[in-house]
Design an enzyme around this catalytic site. Structure first.
Site, PDB file in Angstrom:
ATOM      1  N   GLU A  40      -5.908 -10.325  -1.554  1.00  0.00           N
ATOM      2  CA  GLU A  40      -6.826  -9.992  -0.267  1.00  0.00           C
ATOM      3  C   GLU A  40      -8.134 -10.201  -0.569  1.00  0.00           C
ATOM      4  OE1 GLU A  40      -5.294  -7.030   2.281  1.00  0.00           O
ATOM      5  OE2 GLU A  40      -3.384  -7.328   1.604  1.00  0.00           O
ATOM      6  N   GLU A  78       0.971  -1.279   0.122  1.00  0.00           N
ATOM      7  CA  GLU A  78      -0.075  -0.035  -0.017  1.00  0.00           C
ATOM      8  C   GLU A  78       0.760   1.175   0.094  1.00  0.00           C
ATOM      9  OE1 GLU A  78      -2.897  -0.714   3.161  1.00  0.00           O
ATOM     10  OE2 GLU A  78      -3.519  -2.500   2.355  1.00  0.00           O
TER      11      GLU A  78
HETATM   12  O1  G3I Z   1      -2.728  -8.701  18.957  1.00  0.00           O
HETATM   13  C1  G3I Z   1      -3.355  -7.440  19.489  1.00  0.00           C
HETATM   14  C2  G3I Z   1      -3.944  -7.847  20.838  1.00  0.00           C
HETATM   15  O2  G3I Z   1      -3.413  -8.116  21.715  1.00  0.00           O
HETATM   16  C3  G3I Z   1      -4.972  -6.647  21.459  1.00  0.00           C
HETATM   17  O3  G3I Z   1      -5.711  -7.057  22.524  1.00  0.00           O
HETATM   18  C4  G3I Z   1      -6.063  -6.237  20.269  1.00  0.00           C
HETATM   19  C5  G3I Z   1      -6.720  -5.319  20.569  1.00  0.00           C
HETATM   20  O4  G3I Z   1      -7.545  -4.740  19.699  1.00  0.00           O
HETATM   21  O5  G3I Z   1      -5.504  -6.176  19.010  1.00  0.00           O
HETATM   22  C6  G3I Z   1      -4.688  -7.045  18.594  1.00  0.00           C
HETATM   23  O6  G3I Z   1      -3.972  -6.866  17.445  1.00  0.00           O
HETATM   24  C7  G3I Z   1      -4.920  -6.453  16.220  1.00  0.00           C
HETATM   25  C8  G3I Z   1      -4.365  -7.699  15.200  1.00  0.00           C
HETATM   26  O7  G3I Z   1      -4.923  -7.101  13.965  1.00  0.00           O
HETATM   27  C9  G3I Z   1      -4.312  -8.762  15.567  1.00  0.00           C
HETATM   28  O8  G3I Z   1      -5.739  -9.343  15.491  1.00  0.00           O
HETATM   29  C10 G3I Z   1      -4.840  -5.032  16.109  1.00  0.00           C
HETATM   30  O9  G3I Z   1      -5.159  -4.279  16.859  1.00  0.00           O
HETATM   31  C11 G3I Z   1      -5.275  -4.757  14.614  1.00  0.00           C
HETATM   32  O10 G3I Z   1      -4.824  -3.670  14.047  1.00  0.00           O
HETATM   33  C12 G3I Z   1      -4.865  -5.956  13.577  1.00  0.00           C
HETATM   34  O11 G3I Z   1      -5.588  -5.785  12.329  1.00  0.00           O
HETATM   35  C13 G3I Z   1      -4.930  -6.271  11.092  1.00  0.00           C
HETATM   36  C14 G3I Z   1      -4.630  -5.050  10.080  1.00  0.00           C
HETATM   37  O12 G3I Z   1      -4.274  -5.578   9.128  1.00  0.00           O
HETATM   38  C15 G3I Z   1      -3.408  -4.245  10.884  1.00  0.00           C
HETATM   39  O13 G3I Z   1      -2.170  -5.118  10.986  1.00  0.00           O
HETATM   40  C16 G3I Z   1      -5.916  -7.262  10.566  1.00  0.00           C
HETATM   41  O14 G3I Z   1      -6.068  -8.162  11.467  1.00  0.00           O
HETATM   42  C17 G3I Z   1      -5.483  -7.737   9.103  1.00  0.00           C
HETATM   43  O15 G3I Z   1      -6.637  -8.354   8.669  1.00  0.00           O
HETATM   44  C18 G3I Z   1      -5.364  -6.256   8.252  1.00  0.00           C
HETATM   45  O16 G3I Z   1      -4.871  -6.865   6.901  1.00  0.00           O
HETATM   46  C19 G3I Z   1      -4.765  -5.691   6.258  1.00  0.00           C
HETATM   47  C20 G3I Z   1      -3.563  -6.159   5.233  1.00  0.00           C
HETATM   48  O17 G3I Z   1      -2.353  -6.536   5.917  1.00  0.00           O
HETATM   49  C21 G3I Z   1      -3.235  -5.166   4.354  1.00  0.00           C
HETATM   50  N1  G3I Z   1      -4.297  -4.929   3.493  1.00  0.00           N
HETATM   51  C22 G3I Z   1      -5.633  -4.395   4.234  1.00  0.00           C
HETATM   52  C23 G3I Z   1      -5.872  -5.424   5.174  1.00  0.00           C
HETATM   53  C24 G3I Z   1      -7.309  -5.353   5.872  1.00  0.00           C
HETATM   54  O18 G3I Z   1      -6.902  -4.173   6.606  1.00  0.00           O
END
Ligand code: G3I
Length: 449
Positions: free
Chosen positions: A357, A250
């Site tokens: 994705e 991105e």
């Molecule tokens: O691991 C922590 C946990 O300890 C905590 O309690 C919890 C509270 O919100 O958060 C957890 O982390 C989260 C993580 O996913 C694991 O579940 C983050 O907040 C959350 O921001 C994170 O979201 C991921 C996001 O990317 C950011 O990395 C999504 O699962 C994931 O599906 C998403 O994937 C992205 C691709 O990488 C790029 N393209 C868009 C796509 C969707 O947004």
């Protein structure tokens, strides 16, 4: 293909997507007060105006021949025939858990015949195509059915820089290693995701990276070294096991034709992309290297900017092999007629493409059809558009859904999509059973081979 559509729906969806993109990108909106290197100083604010100087493909902005211009030409061999060979799927597992109840044991049956008694993984493997799932984690219950239905996997989060290294000097590869072990044990192709991503500090990149860059006497050199170290360390660790990497994720702004003004771009300009690809190529010359991007529409300024950026990278000899095209859409959204043209245009640059994705969520206007067959049938039509576009392109090597099954999807945990949970966007339902879209994709793969 009769994906339902109307003006109100499309307007609503557009607002939702804009809001979502804004939320995800919110960490990147501020100017970086301490940027000191020359190249990116003028670009602190990302301008969405397609005609301005920030436009991708504008020679003033990218294409600095002094930075790249070396002999690292695109390695066409890495995108060759050894993709998705027949050994990819664990046939024993797939046979036992075949999706169709009427699965036969006739070995003379090919999975590429219409209505063959084969799983999606078997069909994809026979076609030399990848069908993948993003894995939420190494203990997710859905892992049990992954080898049955998919021949490729991506770590949804575990291999992001900020997941491996929440802080720059504090890295832990255990979860990524566990997912790699799972993939190896089940002969699954691995797409690595994502080495450099400017969003979501602590996830997309180390939480302290921006502070450290800003404190450095020479931010450009500091960040370049940090990218180089991280990419070499990670790609070397998994060399020969990760078939393709999303090297940069991105890089473009949500809308318009400019780069996203994240810490990487503000500090190094587009050089950060070159740095990451060069390091990845040197660490594993056989891995296919991708630039991954999301789009709210498959035509318009962002598409043109992305194609121009790809062309610049190819022309500069950056070792890029392909483009990853995300597909986070609503079932009711797509006017996708230009998707096919877009994929072909990428192939015309000599690059592979993958749909990296995919999820097709329901939305608020479908509340009365929650989990109903009507939703799943429309969803199958939406998936069909993406699958058909990929399969009919000259070099679209696979598609990946962003999750395993409907019991876990990022959409259910992120506003505004969370408001409409469960979004039910994937190929397997909450009981891990195949949905209509699963069979549609399977048939489409057979039809195109
Ligand atoms: O691991 C922590 C946990 O300890 C905590 O309690 C919890 C509270 O919100 O958060 C957890 O982390 C989260 C993580 O996913 C694991 O579940 C983050 O907040 C959350 O921001 C994170 O979201 C991921 C996001 O990317 C950011 O990395 C999504 O699962 C994931 O599906 C998403 O994937 C992205 C691709 O990488 C790029 N393209 C868009 C796509 C969707 O947004």
């Amino acid at each position: 293909m009769s994906v339902k559509n109307n003006g109100a729906t499309r307007f609503f969806l557009f607002l939702m997507l804009l809001l979502s993109a804004g939320l995800l990108a919110s960490c990147d909106d501020d100017d970086d007060p301490s940027t000191s290197s020359g190249q990116a100083d003028d670009d602190d604010a990302v301008d969405d105006d397609a005609s301005d100087d920030d436009a991708v493909g504008d020679d003033d902005t990218i294409g600095d021949d002094d930075t790249i211009g070396d002999d690292d030409t695109i390695d066409d061999d890495t995108a060759d025939d050894d993709i998705a060979d027949d050994d990819t799927t664990d046939d024993d597992t797939a046979d036992d858990d075949a999706a169709d109840d009427d699965t036969g044991d006739d070995d003379t049956d090919t999975c590429l015949k219409p209505n063959a008694d084969c799983t999606l993984a078997e069909t994809a493997a026979e076609a030399g195509f990848f069908v993948g799932a993003a894995l939420p984690g190494s203990t997710d219950p859905g892992l049990t059915v992954v080898p049955t239905h998919f021949n490729s996997v991506t770590a949804e989060n575990a291999m992001k820089w900020g997941s491996l290294c929440p802080l720059l000097e504090q890295c832990d590869y255990a979860e990524a290693d566990a997912l790699m072990d799972f993939a190896a044990a089940n002969n699954l192709r691995v797409r690595g995701h994502a080495l450099v991503w400017g969003k979501i500090p602590g996830h997309g990149h180390p939480g302290d990276l921006e502070t450290l860059v800003n404190q450095a006497p020479d931010p450009y050199t500091f960040l370049q070294q940090a990218i180089d170290d991280h990419v070499r360390t990670t790609v070397s660790r998994y060399a020969g096991r990760v078939e393709s990497w999303d090297v940069v994720n991105e890089p473009l702004a949500a809308i318009g034709s400019g780069f996203e003004g994240n810490i990487f771009y503000r500090t190094m300009g587009p050089d950060y992309i070159d740095t990451a690809f060069l390091a990845a190529h040197e660490a594993d010359p056989n891995a296919r290297l991708f630039l991954n991007e999301y789009f709210m529409a498959y035509e318009g300024p962002k598409i043109e900017a992305f194609l121009a950026l790809l062309e610049e990278l190819v022309d500069r000899g950056v070792p890029i092999d392909g483009a990853g095209i995300q597909g986070h859409v609503y079932v009711t959204e797509p006017e996708m007629s230009r998707l096919s043209d877009f994929l072909v245009a990428i192939n015309d640059l000599g690059l592979d493409v993958e749909l990296t994705e995919l999820d097709m969520a329901k939305n608020a206007l479908w509340d009365d059809m929650l989990a109903g067959r009507e939703l799943f049938d429309a969803q199958a039509d939406a998936y069909d558009i993406f699958a058909t576009a990929c399969l009919s392109a000259p070099a679209c090597t696979g598609l990946t859904t962003w999750g395993i099954d409907d019991s876990h999807t990022w959409l259910d945990n992120v506003l505004p999509f969370e408001w409409f949970a469960p979004n039910l966007p994937l190929l397997l339902d909450t009981e891990l059973e195949p949905k209509p879209a699963y069979f549609t994709i399977r048939e489409r793969i057979a039809e195109f081979n």
